[in-house]
Every structure is written in structure tokens, then in C-alpha cells.
Write an enzyme that holds these catalytic residues in place. Structure first.
Site, PDB file in Angstrom:
ATOM      1  N   SER A  19      39.449  30.120  48.735  1.00 51.31           N
ATOM      2  CA  SER A  19      38.205  30.774  49.139  1.00 51.31           C
ATOM      3  C   SER A  19      37.087  30.582  48.128  1.00 51.31           C
ATOM      4  CB  SER A  19      38.437  32.271  49.370  1.00 51.31           C
ATOM      5  OG  SER A  19      38.899  32.901  48.185  1.00 51.31           O
ATOM      6  N   ARG A  20      37.449  30.132  46.907  1.00 53.36           N
ATOM      7  CA  ARG A  20      36.426  29.939  45.865  1.00 53.36           C
ATOM      8  C   ARG A  20      36.955  29.002  44.783  1.00 53.36           C
ATOM      9  NH1 ARG A  20      38.295  35.340  45.036  1.00 53.36           N
ATOM     10  NH2 ARG A  20      36.582  36.074  46.314  1.00 53.36           N
ATOM     11  N   GLY A  23      40.039  25.712  44.098  1.00 53.98           N
ATOM     12  CA  GLY A  23      40.682  25.546  45.404  1.00 53.98           C
ATOM     13  C   GLY A  23      39.684  25.152  46.476  1.00 53.98           C
ATOM     14  N   LYS A  42      43.499  35.664  49.833  1.00 51.99           N
ATOM     15  CA  LYS A  42      43.487  37.093  50.136  1.00 51.99           C
ATOM     16  C   LYS A  42      42.126  37.627  50.573  1.00 51.99           C
ATOM     17  CE  LYS A  42      45.027  38.738  46.268  1.00 51.99           C
ATOM     18  NZ  LYS A  42      45.469  39.765  45.302  1.00 51.99           N
ATOM     19  N   ASP A  74      48.629  36.623  50.938  1.00 55.46           N
ATOM     20  CA  ASP A  74      49.019  36.987  49.583  1.00 55.46           C
ATOM     21  C   ASP A  74      50.286  36.191  49.306  1.00 55.46           C
ATOM     22  OD1 ASP A  74      50.107  38.111  47.276  1.00 55.46           O
ATOM     23  OD2 ASP A  74      49.529  40.161  47.798  1.00 55.46           O
ATOM     24  N   TYR A 168      51.729  35.200  30.293  1.00 61.13           N
ATOM     25  CA  TYR A 168      50.906  34.249  31.049  1.00 61.13           C
ATOM     26  C   TYR A 168      51.469  32.840  30.918  1.00 61.13           C
ATOM     27  CZ  TYR A 168      47.045  31.169  32.313  1.00 61.13           C
ATOM     28  OH  TYR A 168      46.282  30.169  32.871  1.00 61.13           O
TER      29      TYR A 168
END
Length: 417
Positions: A19-20, A23, A42, A74, A168
Site C-alpha cells: 500500500s506504500r 512495496g 492491512k 495481516d 529485530y
């Protein structure tokens, strides 16, 4: 930039987190060939801080020449991923390419990282990548030239990449280990590779992590998209590689990389997990005007790109103006503990004002220490700063008169919050 060749025309790409950011950039590059793109992310409703939804991304993909299929997904939810895969196959007839882009980041040490954040990173980065790959592979095996591409780093086992943010690193390396294993498991059937940027990329997450001034040290997401395109248009025999975007594009004949820079000619910040150690990255950022919040050491504060505190600061930034700065003339630092711990600042002293995560760009006049939940309550009018201070929930160091001015600002913000 790398020209399109039309090789992805009619191909179906399933892209997580599309969506942003990176990606979406990969999706738009493929769309120019006339590809079908499944936007598995999501964000269905506009986010107060982060731009774009699966539907706005779909509009851009269609405008670029592709066909879009937005799906609310998700990647931690097996049923949601399974449904999206089945719907994509039903709509487009199959899946040719999977891009595992969705990821979560939290750069804190072992003692400072809540298990909620550990679970989030492992759930999205590692489990989500493994799960989505597992569910797409049966369909990829039916494609003529299938690929899986994970946005993950080379497996650099130097301890410096573990010591400051073990959780992480484990989560991100899990994506890379999936490449290592699946490339060999499906050799001859599916090309499985990893892609990582040589320099920092201008995304919402990087802006949060890098603090003020980070943008000029970044490249645009299009450089990663071009490198991804180069990988995805190669035969499936190209597999098991940990590709660095700039290196791949040099092989494609690209010589002018200024076209990818946010500020051409400005020094660029190397990305994590490459040759520059964390301390060197911090030094380079500070030398060129940024205020990084991921400094190494046990006292490191949490960097969040989502949540109630981040949303509150997004609203604060939206209402800052020269009048508020002129009336206040103070720089505030917030040391937050609790579930959404971290360091944040509001500069109401310089230019038109600024606010964000990390240390303030100049020395703070007032330092406020409190729980993150109480911080949100204060800025939404549910807890008066005076009462918080008197009850011991809020500790203040510095100019008390400026602290009182902050209370007036909170009252002005209440209707917007």
C-alpha cells in the site's frame, strides 16, 4: 532508471505491504508492463500518520497500466493470507511472483524490547514471510517463470548487527534464512532471492527512525523497484542470491545513480547489515544534519512507527504553525515509559516548529518524563498536566513557565485530538 521491457505483462504479483513505500514502488514498476498486482496489506482506511491505503495504491497501479486487486491482509493471520491467495488465483488464474515486503522494525536492546514488539516482528517478518510463501508455492510451481523475492538483508553474522537490536535482527534474518532454505528446496522450480538496499530508502519508517534531516541522505524507493524488476524478469534459475540494489543495477548498465537520490549530490547513509557498523551510521547521520533515535547502547529508546503516541504526534505536527511557535518559544523533550516507550520532542522555538521521535534538533528547554499512556491522556484532555505533576505521574526538568505554556497548547489541540 531501468527501462521496462514488457516481460511482466500478464504476470500476477502477490505483494505484501504494497500500500506504500517499497512495496508500492515494486507494484507500480510491474504495472507499467501490464502486470496484475495483488495488494496484500492491512491499511484499508486512511492512517493518521502513514500515507496510502490498499485502495489508493490500486488506483495508482491501474493508472500505470496494470490490473490491481486490493486485499485486506495481516500476514500474521493464516486465514486472511489463505483467503487472499485463493481470491487472487480465482481472479487472475494463478500467481507468478511473490514479493515478501511486509516488515516491522523496533531497534531496541533485549531489556528494552517488550515481548509484544518481539512477537510483532517475529510474526510479520519471519512467520508472515514463511506463511505467505508456503501458501503461494503450490501456485508458483504451476507458473512458467515463478519467483519469490524477500526484502531482507544478506546474512552478515558480525556481532555488531545483533548487540543493539537482537530481536529485530533475528526477525529480519529469518526472512533471509527462508531464502537460503527455499532456494535450495525448490531449485529448478522457483527462483528464490533476497533484495536489500545499499543506502537508506526514504520511507515512513526511515523518517521515524532517522529523525529530522534524514530525507536528504536517502534514495527513493524506485531504486529498489528497478532492482526487483531486474531480478523478477530473469529466469527462475537465478536463485539463492542476496542482491544489493545498486550492485544489480550496475550490472544492468545504470551509471547515474543521482536520479534515485532524494537530494542529488548529498552524502548518502548506508543501510543496516552491510559494511558500516551502527556507530558509524549514527556518526554519518549526525554529520549531515539528522537526529537519529537508534543510537547504540543500553539506554536506547524504542522507535515506533505506529501506535497512539505516534498518532498523537502526527496530529501535533499537522497543527504546528509560526503563531504557536512565536507564542511559545520552547523546545520540549518527552521521555516516555510503558507500552509505547521512547523519546519524542516538540520544537516550538525554531522556524515554523517541528515534532517527532528521537532527540530534539537542539537542546530541550523542558524535559517531561511520564508513562506513554499518561502522555496520550494529557494531549487528549483526559489528564491535566498540573494534576499529573502534583500526583507524581509527570516529572519536569527545566523552565516551569514553558511547561505551563505547553498546557495551554494542549488545550488548543484538544478539539483536534
Amino acid at each position: 532508471m531501468l527501462p521496462n521491457t514488457g516481460k511482466l505483462a500478464g504476470c500476477t504479483l502477490f505483494i505484501t505491504g504494497a500500500s506504500r513505500g517499497i512495496g508500492k514502488a515494486i507494484a507500480l514498476k510491474a504495472a507499467k508492463d501490464g502486470a496484475n498486482v495483488v495488494i496484500a496489506a492491512k491499511t484499508a482506511q486512511p492512517h493518521p500518520k502513514l500515507p496510502g491505503t490498499i485502495y489508493t495504491a490500486a488506483e495508482e497501479i491501474e493508472a500505470a497500466g496494470g490490473k490491481a486487486f486490493p486485499c485486506i491482509v495481516d500476514v500474521r493471520d493464516e486465514q486472511q493470507v489463505s483467503n487472499a491467495v485463493e481470491q487472487a488465483v480465482k481472479k487472475f488464474g494463478g500467481i507468478d511472483i511473490l514479493v515478501n515486503n511486509a516488515s516491522a522494525i523496533n531497534l531496541t536492546g533485549t531489556l528494552e524490547t517488550p515481548m509484544k514488539k518481539v512477537d510483532l516482528m517475529l510474526g510479520i517478518n519471519l512467520r508472515g514471510t514463511y506463511l505467505t510463501s508456503k501458501l503461494c508455492i503450490p501456485y508458483l510451481q504451476k507458473s512458467k517463470n515463478p519467483h519469490i523475492l524477500n526484502l531482507s538483508p544478506p546474512l552478515n553474522m558480525s556481532p555488531v548487527w545483533f548487540k543493539n537490536h537482537t530481536a529485530y535482527t533475528i526477525a529480519k534474518y529469518g526472512m533471509s534464512m527462508s531464502v537460503l532454505g527455499m532456494a535450495e528446496e525448490f531449485r529448478g522450480e522457483i527462483g528464490v532471492n533476497a533484495l536489500w538496499p545499499k543506502t537508506a530508502i526514504q520511507t515512513a519508517a526511515m523518517e521515524m527512525l532517522g529523525g529530522s534531516g534524514i530525507g536528504s541522505q536517502c534514495r527513493k524507493p524506485e531504486i529498489v523497484a528497478d532492482a526487483a524488476y531486474s531480478i523478477l524478469t530473469r529466469p527462475k534459475t537465478f536463485t539463492g542470491n542476496f542482491v544489493i540494489d545498486e550492485d544489480m543495477l550496475k550490472k544492468e548498465g545504470i551509471k547515474n545513480f543521482d536520479i534515485y537520490a532524494v537530494s542529488p549530490g548529498h552524502p548518502l547513509l548506508p543501510d543496516f547489515f552491510l559494511d558500516d557498523e551502527p556507530e558509524s551510521l549514527v556518526q554519518k547521520m549526525e554529520e549531515h544534519g539528522a537526529a537519529p533515535i537508534f543510537k547504540s547502547g543500553k539506554a536506547q529508546k524504542e522507535a515506533v512507527v505506529d501506535g497512539p503516541v505516534a498518532e498523537t504526534f502526527n496530529i501535533i505536527k499537522a497543527v504546528l504553525n509560526p503563531e504557536v511557535v512565536k507564542a511559545t518559544q520552547g523546545v520540549y523533550k518527552f521521555d516516555l515509559s510503558g507500552e509505547h516507550s521512547g523519546t519524542w520532542y516538540i520544537d516550538l522555538k525554531n522556524d515554523s516548529g517541528s515534532a517527532g521521535s528521537g532527540e530534539p534538533p537542539v537542546k530541550a528547554d523542558v524535559v517531561m518524563t511520564l508513562d506513554s499512556a499518561d502522555f496520550v491522556k494529557m494531549f487528549t484532555g483526559k489528564l491535566k498536566p498540573t494534576m499529573a505533576f502534583m500526583s507524581g505521574k509527570l516529572k519536569i526538568k527545566g523552565d516551569m513557565s514553558l511547561a505551563m505554556k505547553m498546557e495551554k497548547m494542549m488545550a488548543q489541540l484538544k478539539p483536534k485530538l
